[in-house]
Design a protein around this motif. Structure first.
Motif, PDB file in Angstrom:
ATOM      1  N   LEU A  68       0.822  -1.196   0.184  1.00  0.00           N
ATOM      2  CA  LEU A  68      -0.106  -0.116  -0.045  1.00  0.00           C
ATOM      3  C   LEU A  68       0.377   1.295   0.520  1.00  0.00           C
ATOM      4  N   THR A  69       0.380   2.151  -0.499  1.00  0.00           N
ATOM      5  CA  THR A  69       1.031   3.600  -0.873  1.00  0.00           C
ATOM      6  C   THR A  69       0.509   4.979  -0.194  1.00  0.00           C
ATOM      7  N   SER A  70       0.842   5.745   0.195  1.00  0.00           N
ATOM      8  CA  SER A  70      -0.036   6.926   1.139  1.00  0.00           C
ATOM      9  C   SER A  70      -1.161   7.065   0.227  1.00  0.00           C
ATOM     10  N   LEU A  71      -0.878   7.062  -1.542  1.00  0.00           N
ATOM     11  CA  LEU A  71      -2.389   7.644  -2.203  1.00  0.00           C
ATOM     12  C   LEU A  71      -2.966   6.214  -1.909  1.00  0.00           C
ATOM     13  N   ASP A  72      -3.233   4.647  -1.308  1.00  0.00           N
ATOM     14  CA  ASP A  72      -4.054   3.800  -1.348  1.00  0.00           C
ATOM     15  C   ASP A  72      -4.375   4.621  -0.945  1.00  0.00           C
ATOM     16  N   ARG A  73      -3.724   4.797   1.343  1.00  0.00           N
ATOM     17  CA  ARG A  73      -4.104   4.894   1.546  1.00  0.00           C
ATOM     18  C   ARG A  73      -5.224   6.570   1.845  1.00  0.00           C
ATOM     19  N   SER A  74      -4.980   7.802   1.518  1.00  0.00           N
ATOM     20  CA  SER A  74      -5.890   8.426   0.971  1.00  0.00           C
ATOM     21  C   SER A  74      -6.630   8.029   0.716  1.00  0.00           C
ATOM     22  N   TYR A  75      -7.623   7.088  -0.306  1.00  0.00           N
ATOM     23  CA  TYR A  75      -8.481   6.835  -1.225  1.00  0.00           C
ATOM     24  C   TYR A  75      -8.949   5.986  -0.022  1.00  0.00           C
ATOM     25  N   LEU A  76      -8.367   5.276   0.270  1.00  0.00           N
ATOM     26  CA  LEU A  76      -9.273   4.462   1.440  1.00  0.00           C
ATOM     27  C   LEU A  76      -9.359   4.939   2.742  1.00  0.00           C
ATOM     28  N   GLU A  77      -9.073   6.283   3.223  1.00  0.00           N
ATOM     29  CA  GLU A  77      -9.942   7.320   3.758  1.00  0.00           C
ATOM     30  C   GLU A  77     -11.167   7.568   3.201  1.00  0.00           C
ATOM     31  N   LYS A  78     -11.318   8.539   2.461  1.00  0.00           N
ATOM     32  CA  LYS A  78     -11.737   9.278   1.147  1.00  0.00           C
ATOM     33  C   LYS A  78     -12.777   8.406   0.997  1.00  0.00           C
ATOM     34  N   ASP A  79     -12.588   7.691   0.359  1.00  0.00           N
ATOM     35  CA  ASP A  79     -13.022   7.336  -1.216  1.00  0.00           C
ATOM     36  C   ASP A  79     -13.769   8.094  -2.001  1.00  0.00           C
ATOM     37  N   SER A  80     -12.838   9.195  -2.635  1.00  0.00           N
ATOM     38  CA  SER A  80     -13.587  10.573  -2.980  1.00  0.00           C
ATOM     39  C   SER A  80     -13.400  10.217  -4.546  1.00  0.00           C
ATOM     40  N   SER A  81     -12.782   8.881  -4.645  1.00  0.00           N
ATOM     41  CA  SER A  81     -12.705   9.104  -6.604  1.00  0.00           C
ATOM     42  C   SER A  81     -13.757   7.168  -7.886  1.00  0.00           C
ATOM     43  N   PRO A  82     -14.013   8.403  -7.639  1.00  0.00           N
ATOM     44  CA  PRO A  82     -14.711   7.365  -8.776  1.00  0.00           C
ATOM     45  C   PRO A  82     -14.216   6.141  -9.537  1.00  0.00           C
ATOM     46  N   LEU A  83     -12.801   6.580  -9.837  1.00  0.00           N
ATOM     47  CA  LEU A  83     -12.004   5.324 -10.970  1.00  0.00           C
ATOM     48  C   LEU A  83     -11.733   4.625  -9.881  1.00  0.00           C
ATOM     49  N   TRP A  84     -11.107   5.314  -8.337  1.00  0.00           N
ATOM     50  CA  TRP A  84     -10.957   4.124  -6.974  1.00  0.00           C
ATOM     51  C   TRP A  84     -12.137   3.460  -6.941  1.00  0.00           C
ATOM     52  N   ARG A  85     -13.077   3.922  -6.793  1.00  0.00           N
ATOM     53  CA  ARG A  85     -14.270   2.723  -6.535  1.00  0.00           C
ATOM     54  C   ARG A  85     -14.622   1.654  -6.783  1.00  0.00           C
ATOM     55  N   VAL A  86     -14.779   2.418  -8.917  1.00  0.00           N
ATOM     56  CA  VAL A  86     -14.608   1.170  -9.365  1.00  0.00           C
ATOM     57  C   VAL A  86     -13.426   0.058  -9.421  1.00  0.00           C
ATOM     58  N   VAL A  87     -12.085  -0.099  -9.304  1.00  0.00           N
ATOM     59  CA  VAL A  87     -10.658  -0.713  -8.546  1.00  0.00           C
ATOM     60  C   VAL A  87     -11.131  -0.811  -7.563  1.00  0.00           C
ATOM     61  N   ARG A  88     -11.562  -0.637  -6.564  1.00  0.00           N
ATOM     62  CA  ARG A  88     -12.007  -1.308  -4.676  1.00  0.00           C
ATOM     63  C   ARG A  88     -12.445  -2.649  -5.627  1.00  0.00           C
ATOM     64  N   ARG A  89     -14.072  -2.651  -6.048  1.00  0.00           N
ATOM     65  CA  ARG A  89     -14.965  -3.228  -6.656  1.00  0.00           C
ATOM     66  C   ARG A  89     -13.713  -4.808  -6.986  1.00  0.00           C
ATOM     67  N   LYS A  90     -13.641  -3.747  -8.183  1.00  0.00           N
ATOM     68  CA  LYS A  90     -13.309  -4.512  -8.287  1.00  0.00           C
ATOM     69  C   LYS A  90     -11.751  -5.952  -8.266  1.00  0.00           C
ATOM     70  N   ARG A  91     -11.440  -5.613  -7.471  1.00  0.00           N
ATOM     71  CA  ARG A  91     -10.457  -5.601  -6.596  1.00  0.00           C
ATOM     72  C   ARG A  91     -11.505  -6.619  -5.476  1.00  0.00           C
ATOM     73  N   ALA A  92     -12.564  -6.653  -4.729  1.00  0.00           N
ATOM     74  CA  ALA A  92     -13.158  -7.153  -4.134  1.00  0.00           C
ATOM     75  C   ALA A  92     -13.783  -8.913  -4.789  1.00  0.00           C
ATOM     76  N   THR A  93     -14.335  -8.408  -5.747  1.00  0.00           N
ATOM     77  CA  THR A  93     -14.855  -9.227  -6.752  1.00  0.00           C
ATOM     78  C   THR A  93     -13.436  -9.948  -7.031  1.00  0.00           C
ATOM     79  N   GLY A  94     -12.698  -9.755  -7.200  1.00  0.00           N
ATOM     80  CA  GLY A  94     -11.384 -11.117  -7.237  1.00  0.00           C
ATOM     81  C   GLY A  94     -10.723 -11.306  -6.438  1.00  0.00           C
ATOM     82  N   ASP A  95     -10.882 -11.508  -4.659  1.00  0.00           N
ATOM     83  CA  ASP A  95     -10.143 -11.492  -4.488  1.00  0.00           C
ATOM     84  C   ASP A  95     -10.764 -12.119  -3.108  1.00  0.00           C
ATOM     85  N   TRP A  96     -12.069 -11.921  -2.882  1.00  0.00           N
ATOM     86  CA  TRP A  96     -12.864 -12.480  -1.998  1.00  0.00           C
ATOM     87  C   TRP A  96     -14.281 -13.067  -2.445  1.00  0.00           C
TER      88      TRP A  96
END
Length: 110
Positions: free
Chosen positions: A82-110
């Motif tokens: 994880l990078t500081s950018l990851d942590r910032s987006y995880l805390e704020k969930d502020s980017s639509p692109l980041w939400r897509v990436v998180r959903r993609k990871r969530a379905t792929g990981d678990w």
């Protein structure tokens, strides 16, 4: 359909994890390719386990899946912690692109 091949692949993924510290997202003959978002090895390992195939280190597989799901960067096409950018987006969930990436990871990981 071919348990020996599926278990061979899991053992190969675990060797890649031992060598790099991360499960591969898109392994190939040329090595790990940073072309996929998410960790597709995790559902493959789980599928192997759920079919009752256990000719691999189950504890190491779990540790590798857990680390890749919780400690790896979500920056597309990058491998590493994880990078500081990851942590910032995880805390704020502020980017639509980041939400897509998180959903993609969530379905792929678990």
């Amino acid at each position: 359909m071919e348990p020996h091949r599926q278990q061979d692949m899991v053992r190969s993924y675990l060797r890649m994890y031992e060598q790099s510290g991360w499960l591969p997202s898109f392994p190939s003959v040329a090595g790990e390719q940073e072309v996929m978002i998410g960790h597709h090895a995790a559902p493959f390992i789980l599928d192997t386990y759920m079919k009752g195939y256990r000719d691999f280190d189950v504890e190491e597989a779990y540790a590798a899946m857990r680390k890749s799901a919780s400690d790896a960067t979500m920056i597309p096409w990058n491998r590493g912690p994880l990078t500081s950018l990851d942590r910032s987006y995880l805390e704020k969930d502020s980017s639509p692109l980041w939400r897509v990436v998180r959903r993609k990871r969530a379905t792929g990981d678990w």
